[in-house]
Structures are given as structure tokens and as C-alpha cells.
Design an enzyme around this catalytic site. Structure first.
Site, PDB file in Angstrom:
ATOM      1  CD  GLU A 176      10.263  -9.962 -10.472  1.00 52.73           C
ATOM      2  OE1 GLU A 176       9.786  -9.536  -9.225  1.00 52.73           O
ATOM      3  OE2 GLU A 176      11.570  -9.820 -10.918  1.00 52.73           O
ATOM      4  CE  LYS A 216      13.695  -9.243 -12.299  1.00 51.14           C
ATOM      5  NZ  LYS A 216      14.632  -9.170 -11.173  1.00 51.14           N
ATOM      6  CB  CYS A 235      -0.948   0.125   1.250  1.00 50.75           C
ATOM      7  SG  CYS A 235      -1.869  -1.672   1.432  1.00 50.75           S
ATOM      8  CD1 TRP A 293      -1.252  -4.871  -4.155  1.00 56.13           C
ATOM      9  CD2 TRP A 293      -0.374  -6.223  -2.314  1.00 56.13           C
ATOM     10  NE1 TRP A 293      -0.470  -6.067  -4.590  1.00 56.13           N
ATOM     11  CE2 TRP A 293       0.130  -6.698  -3.501  1.00 56.13           C
ATOM     12  CE3 TRP A 293       0.281  -6.499  -1.012  1.00 56.13           C
ATOM     13  CZ2 TRP A 293       0.871  -7.940  -3.542  1.00 56.13           C
ATOM     14  CZ3 TRP A 293       0.912  -7.710  -1.261  1.00 56.13           C
ATOM     15  CH2 TRP A 293       1.345  -8.380  -2.511  1.00 56.13           C
ATOM     16  CD  GLU A 334      17.663 -11.096 -10.686  1.00 60.54           C
ATOM     17  OE1 GLU A 334      17.197 -11.772  -9.632  1.00 60.54           O
ATOM     18  OE2 GLU A 334      16.997  -9.964 -10.868  1.00 60.54           O
ATOM     19  CG  ASN A 345       0.869   1.805   4.021  1.00 60.71           C
ATOM     20  OD1 ASN A 345      -0.441   1.757   3.515  1.00 60.71           O
ATOM     21  ND2 ASN A 345       1.956   2.291   3.070  1.00 60.71           N
ATOM     22  N   GLY A 346       0.408  -1.574   6.556  1.00 63.13           N
ATOM     23  CA  GLY A 346       0.734  -2.379   7.512  1.00 63.13           C
ATOM     24  C   GLY A 346      -0.494  -3.613   8.037  1.00 63.13           C
ATOM     25  NE  ARG A 353       4.602   2.008  -1.673  1.00 58.22           N
ATOM     26  CZ  ARG A 353       5.331   1.932  -0.619  1.00 58.22           C
ATOM     27  NH1 ARG A 353       6.366   2.283  -0.840  1.00 58.22           N
ATOM     28  NH2 ARG A 353       5.131   1.425   0.625  1.00 58.22           N
ATOM     29  CG  HIS A 357      22.183 -34.509  -9.913  1.00 62.81           C
ATOM     30  ND1 HIS A 357      22.889 -35.797  -9.465  1.00 62.81           N
ATOM     31  CD2 HIS A 357      23.294 -33.734 -10.147  1.00 62.81           C
ATOM     32  CE1 HIS A 357      24.255 -35.666  -9.664  1.00 62.81           C
ATOM     33  NE2 HIS A 357      24.481 -34.701 -10.185  1.00 62.81           N
ATOM     34  CE  LYS A 376      11.423  -1.395  -6.904  1.00 65.28           C
ATOM     35  NZ  LYS A 376      12.319  -2.434  -7.472  1.00 65.28           N
TER      36      LYS A 376
HETATM   37  C1  F6R Z   1      12.424  -9.092  -7.795  1.00 63.26           C
HETATM   38  C2  F6R Z   1      12.547  -8.083  -6.671  1.00 63.26           C
HETATM   39  C3  F6R Z   1      12.330  -8.660  -5.451  1.00 63.26           C
HETATM   40  C4  F6R Z   1      13.168  -7.862  -4.459  1.00 63.26           C
HETATM   41  C5  F6R Z   1      12.967  -8.224  -3.025  1.00 63.26           C
HETATM   42  C6  F6R Z   1      13.959  -7.528  -2.065  1.00 63.26           C
HETATM   43  O1  F6R Z   1      12.457  -8.084  -9.009  1.00 63.26           O
HETATM   44  O2  F6R Z   1      12.553  -6.930  -7.086  1.00 63.26           O
HETATM   45  O3  F6R Z   1      12.685  -9.947  -5.146  1.00 63.26           O
HETATM   46  O4  F6R Z   1      14.323  -8.050  -4.820  1.00 63.26           O
HETATM   47  O5  F6R Z   1      11.759  -8.116  -2.592  1.00 63.26           O
HETATM   48  O6  F6R Z   1      13.655  -6.276  -1.993  1.00 63.26           O
HETATM   49  P1  F6R Z   1      14.802  -4.999  -1.439  1.00 63.26           P
HETATM   50  O7  F6R Z   1      16.004  -5.398  -2.100  1.00 63.26           O
HETATM   51  O8  F6R Z   1      14.222  -3.741  -1.557  1.00 63.26           O
HETATM   52  O9  F6R Z   1      14.808  -5.629   0.012  1.00 63.26           O
END
Ligand code: F6R
Length: 608
Positions: free
Chosen positions: A488, A485, A2, A74, A481, A100-101, A27, A504, A603
């Protein structure tokens, strides 16, 4: 997660709030709303769906208001509906709140308040807080005191912004485990859960700490503890420009941020040159470090996995890497000569913060690698090293990752030299190579041919339901990674594996429908990767290979190849990840998804 915005000043609150909410869209949210003080009364507008729907409803009303709060929600407690959207109102309609929270004891409070006659309109945990303040106000006429009394009853995490007709130009704020930052203007002040919300108006900010509350008015900001004791706060200057927080002609923030990597890496090197050249990282004696533990989540965790190779190879420091969410609950053995490194773009990830706190409690020094000045991680760590990626808006992390790798390289080089594990020649040559990474990344990104090739591959692969990403050694985390990507933002199931693990188990998945993306640039494990590619081809798998120019062995086997400039193997992850970011981007774009705001993702993950 949020988002919160708030404004008090002399300008139009609805337009500042809508603008701020739009800047927080990244976000993730499923409903949005604002509350305004209009002619000494509170008016609330809230809607399920996109902010533009809310904006459409507001525009013809031409409301005159100079104080208000806004929220993107959210859904956690209660589905995404108009009623569950924030702001929430007290029964008498004289107090409005955004939160938020998670209020953990909301059921108990709700029962108590319902017995006292309060009527609840939503299914949210948040709504109890506004009724609680209303109830406290029956005993305590000073709003600030009633607000603090209510805070003392809350369990859980919260960032709160509250307006009241009783003090119509003020916004009351409180923070515990969820970020809140005040933006300082001239005859106007702002509040938000993240800086980009008000960056168009001011770059001066005050970050609230946990257990701090505040009252902002047009020309004053008062910060105090939950007990009401005043707290002196320093304002910080945010070094981000508004242009960095805007799309600048790109279709998506993600594409813009991928393309910003050469600059972001260069800025991260130059921004850290001072300590690097002096060989001293504040508060850390590398000679005394017996072990490093990296704690992080998601993409930042993948950076940590590469950090392990760097610290062990270059500085000979045994290194463990743990998901922050696991570290915090596994009763970890932490010794006082351990260095715990947290990696976090946002500096607000709940699990990473909890892991840092635990490490500190158990006597370790905590260093954080972070992108957001003033964020919680930077305030709690013993030592902070910044990445200079600029604001990362797209949910899928790109430039934050490559700048984290840059810092890890600088740290490993510095530690290696200080510990006498790295000869001058090797040190110089690696550093020189690091300095050339921005121009190599730029060369790759500027080669239209290569981007076209990635697009072509994306076009061939976007119908796949599953994909495998395979790499070895320092490029194994890049396989992880790349897979993250893809999944997600395109919702295609993808797995990353060390290529040697293929036989394996995962090899069972290979057939003509499951593309396998290999990291096959020059390295001591090149031949091994080549054999893995042969195994895939023998099973009719389609291979996409990331190679260096001049490659022939892998290129002969691969169905598609992407050429990235050659560099030292230990630095290759920084370049090799870029085509995988682009591949995921174009696949998601072909599929027509909103790349910057993938479903179910936020985010910064400020709750557990
Ligand atoms: C993936 C992504 C998330 C963040 C994770 C940690 O693209 O963005 O996996 O890397 O939520 O976030 P931070 O780095 O802000 O602690």
C-alpha cells in the site's frame, strides 16, 4: 476519502478552513476548495492538486470572512479538475455546498433540474444537491425547510455542509452514511468529517447520527431529524491531544505512529483494565457464547485473523473471521448465541458498519473494537471496547493494529477464564507477558542498531518488483499484514501466505529477484518455518527473517535477520509486526513516495 470542514465564528474563516483541510490531508484527496461569505456574497476558491496551491492563491487576497466551508475531494464521479472540485454553487451563486458520499439518483435529479433550467458546471453527483436546494427554495422561503425538502429527495450516502447568503452566519448540515462531527467552541463552532480538523480549537464535539441534520451558528447548535423534529444531543470530550495529531519532528506520521506503539499498547491495557479485572464485559456472558464471528476490513481484518487463534486457543470458542464486505452479501448464518465482533479503527468503514447492522438484524450481539470515540460503530454496537491508540493519521495503519491485538488478547484471556478454559497460572503468566509487551516494543524501537539494520535491508530490497511474506500459525496473519503494508505504501507487489502453503503454488515465484520475508520467532512451528526457509534458499531466494535474539538455525540461512525481543508465541504478532511496518516504511521512503498519503487510498473508507 473526501474531507469536510466548516467554520462560523469571529476568527478568520479562510485560515481556520485551510488549517482544517490540511489536518484532513491524510484522508487522501486530489483537489481542494473553500467557499466563504464575504460582504454578504459567496466566494468560491477551488483547485486541483494540493491544498498549499489553494493557500497560495488565497493568501494575497487577505479575505475578511468569518463563515465558510471547505472540502478535499477524492474523485469518484468526474475526474479531478478545478470545476469538479467542491464547493459547488447554485445557479444564482447564493448557496454553496460540499458533499462526501455518493448521490445514487443524481442522474435522474440532474435531468429533472436541467429541464427546470438549472445549469451544471461540473460532472459530479454532488452538484445536483445545491441546485435541488435552490429549486426547493423557490417554493419554500425558509432555508432550513427547503434544505430538508431537498434531503428527502436524495438517495445514497451523504455528509453535507451548506452555506447561504440568506443566513450568512449559519452552516446547514446533514448526515446519512458518511461521518460528520460538530466541534463546539466559544462564540464559534466547527464542523468536520473527522475530529483532527478542529482539534486545535476545541475538544468538545457532537457526533451526528444517520438521518440527522443540524444548523450551526456562532453560538448555537440545533440538531433535528430529516423530518425537522428536534434531537437532543450530548457533547463528548475528545481525549486526544493536538500533539498526537501532529508530526512532532518525525518525517512522516507513519514513522511517528510506529514509534508510538509502546505507549499506545500500554494505554490500551490500562484503559481496559477495569472490565478486564472485574472479568465482566458489559452485555456479554462469555459462557453463553457459542461462536464468534469477526467482521472487519484490511488491517483490522488481519487483527481479526489473529483473534481467531486467541479465542480458539484461550477460550475454546469456535471463531470465524470474515471480510465485512463479504459477510454482508453472503447471507450468513447468524444465531442469537453468536457474538459478532467488529474491528474498526475509524468506526466509519461502510462495509464494516453494514456487516454489523446485518448481524444485529439477525439476532447476534455486536461488540466493536474501535479507536474513535463517538464514531458510528461505537454508537451502533451493543458493546464497545476502545483501543487507546490516539489519532491515527497515516493512511497505513500501524498503532491501531497493535492496539486491536492488545484488546483481542485481553478479551480472549477474560473469556477463557470466565469459561473455565484457562487455568489461573496460564492466565497470570499470559497477562504478565502482555504487560511486558510495551517495554519490549520500546526496547526494539529504541535499539538504533536494529532500526539501522531494517534501513539497510530496505536499501537492498527497494528495487524488488515482488515480495513474499511467509509465516505460520498466529504469525501467518502477520505475513498478510507485512505484505499489505509494503504494497500500500511502496506499490511493490507483495503476497502474504501461510508458509506451509508455499509448496502449493507460490514457491514457483521464488528466484533471486523475489525476496521472501519470514516470521521465524520461537514457537512450536519454528522447525517447520525453518524447513520452508531452506526450500527458499534452495531456489536462490533472498530471505529476510524476523527472529528472536540468540537464534542460530534460521540466522545461518537468512540473508538478513531482524531481531525482536522474545515473548509468548501467542503474543508474538504484536512485536513481530513492528519490523515489517518499519521495512515497508523505509522502502517507500527510499522510493521517494509520500508515505502518509499513498496513491488511490483513503484513511477511512466510508463508501462501499
Ligand atoms: C491498511 C489500512 C486499511 C484499514 C481498513 C479498515 O493500512 O489502514 O486496510 O485497516 O480500511 O479500516 P477501519 O479499521 O477504520 O475499519
Amino acid at each position: 476519502m473526501c474531507g469536510i470542514v466548516g467554520y462560523t465564528g469571529t476568527n478568520s474563516a479562510p485560515s481556520v478552513l485551510i488549517d482544517g483541510l490540511k489536518r484532513l490531508e491524510y484522508r487522501g484527496y486530489d483537489s481542494a476548495g473553500i467557499a466563504l461569505i464575504v460582504d454578504s456574497r459567496i466566494q468560491v476558491f477551488k483547485k486541483k492538486g494540493k491544498i498549499r496551491e489553494l493557500e497560495r492563491e488565497l493568501r494575497p487576497l487577505n479575505l475578511r470572512a468569518t463563515t465558510g466551508i471547505g472540502h478535499t475531494r477524492w474523485a469518484t464521479h468526474g475526474s479531478p479538475t478545478d470545476l469538479n472540485a467542491h464547493p459547488h454553487l447554485s445557479c444564482d451563486g447564493r448557496i454553496a455546498l460540499v458533499h462526501n458520499g455518493i448521490i445514487e439518483n443524481y442522474q435522474e435529479l440532474k435531468r429533472e433540474l436541467a429541464e427546470l433550467g438549472h445549469t451544471f458546471r461540473s460532472e459530479t453527483d454532488s452538484e445536483v444537491v445545491v441546485h435541488l436546494i435552490e429549486e426547493e427554495l423557490k417554493r419554500e422561503k425558509v432555508f432550513k425547510r427547503a434544505f430538508l425538502n431537498a434531503l428527502s429527495r436524495l438517495k445514497g450516502s451523504f455528509a453535507l455542509a451548506v452555506i447561504t447568503t440568506q443566513e450568512p452566519t449559519k452552516i446547514f448540515l446533514a448526515r446519512k452514511d458518511s461521518p460528520l462531527v460538530i466541534g463546539l467552541g466559544e462564540e464559534e463552532n466547527f464542523v468536520a468529517s473527522d475530529v483532527p480538523a478542529f482539534l486545535a480549537y476545541t475538544d468538545r464535539a457532537i457526533f451526528l447520527n444517520d438521518f440527522e441534520a443540524a444548523v450551526i451558528d456562532r453560538s448555537s447548535v440545533e440538531v433535528f431529524t430529516f423530518n425537522g423534529e428536534p434531537v437532543k444531543k450530548e457533547a463528548v470530550k475528545i481525549p486526544w491531544s493536538l500533539a498526537q495529531a501532529e508530526k512532532g519532528g518525525y518525517k512522516h506520521f507513519m514513522l511517528k505512529e510506529i514509534n508510538e506503539q509502546p505507549r499506545a499498547i500500554a494505554d490500551t491495557i490500562s484503559g481496559n483494565l477495569q472490565w478486564f479485572e472485574s472479568g465482566k464485559v458489559e452485555g456479554i456472558e462469555p459462557e453463553e457464547v457459542e461462536r464468534i464471528t469477526v467482521v472487519a476490513c484490511g488491517t483490522s481484518y488481519h487483527a481479526g485473523l489473529i483473534g481467531k487463534f486467541l479465542f480458539e486457543n484461550l477460550a475454546k470458542i469456535p471463531t470465524e473471521v470474515d471480510y465485512a464486505s463479504e459477510f454482508r452479501y453472503r447471507d450468513p448464518i447468524v444465531k442469537n448465541r453468536d457474538l459478532v465482533i467488529s474491528i474498526t479503527q475509524s468506526g466509519e468503514t461502510a462495509d464494516t458498519l453494514a456487516a454489523m447492522r446485518l448481524a444485529k438484524e439477525r439476532g447476534a450481539k455486536v461488540l466493536t473494537i474501535c479507536n474513535v470515540i463517538g464514531s458510528t460503530a461505537t454508537r451502533e454496537a451493543d458493546t464497545v471496547i476502545y483501543t487507546y491508540a490516539g489519532p491515527e493519521i497515516s493512511v497505513a495503519s500501524t498503532k491501531a493494529f497493535t492496539t486491536q491485538l492488545t484488546v483481542l488478547l485481553l478479551l480472549a484471556l477474560c473469556f477463557g477464564r470466565r469459561r473455565g478454559k484457562l487455568g489461573q497460572r496460564e492466565f497470570d503468566s499470559l497477562f504478565k507477558e502482555l504487560m511486558s509487551i510495551p517495554s519490549k516494543a520500546e526496547a526494539f524501537l529504541n535499539r538504533e542498531k536494529e532500526e539501522e539494520r531494517v534501513k539497510e535491508i530496505a536499501l537492498k530490497l527497494y528495487r524488488a518488483k515482488n515480495a513474499l511474506y511467509l509465516g505460520r500459525h498466529v504469525n501467518y496473519p502477520i505475513a498478510l499484514e507485512g505484505a499489505l503494508k509494503l504494497k500500500e505504501i511502496s506499490y511493490i507487489h507483495a503476497e502474504g501466505y501461510p508458509a506451509g502453503e508455499m509448496k502449493h503454488g507460490p514457491i514457483a515465484l521464488i528466484d533471486e529477484t523475489v525476496p521472501a520475508v519470514f516470521l521465524a520467532t520461537k514457537s512450536p512451528v519454528y522447525e517447520k518455518v525453518l524447513s520452508n526457509i531452506e526450500e527458499v534458499k534452495a531456489r536462490k531466494g533472498r530471505v529476510v527473517a524476523v527472529v528472536n535474539p540468540g537464534d542460530s538455525a534460521v540466522s545461518k540461512l537468512a540473508d538478513f535477520k531482524i531481531e525482536v525481543p522474545e515473548t509468548h508465541p501467542l503474543l508474538s504478532p504484536v512485536l513481530n509486526v513492528i519490523p515489517l511496518q518499519l521495512l515497508a516504511y523505509y522502502i517507500a521512503d527510499f522510493l521517494g513516495y509520500d508515505v502518509d498519503q499513498p496513491r488511490n487510498l483513503a484513511k477511512s473508507v466510508t463508501v462501499e
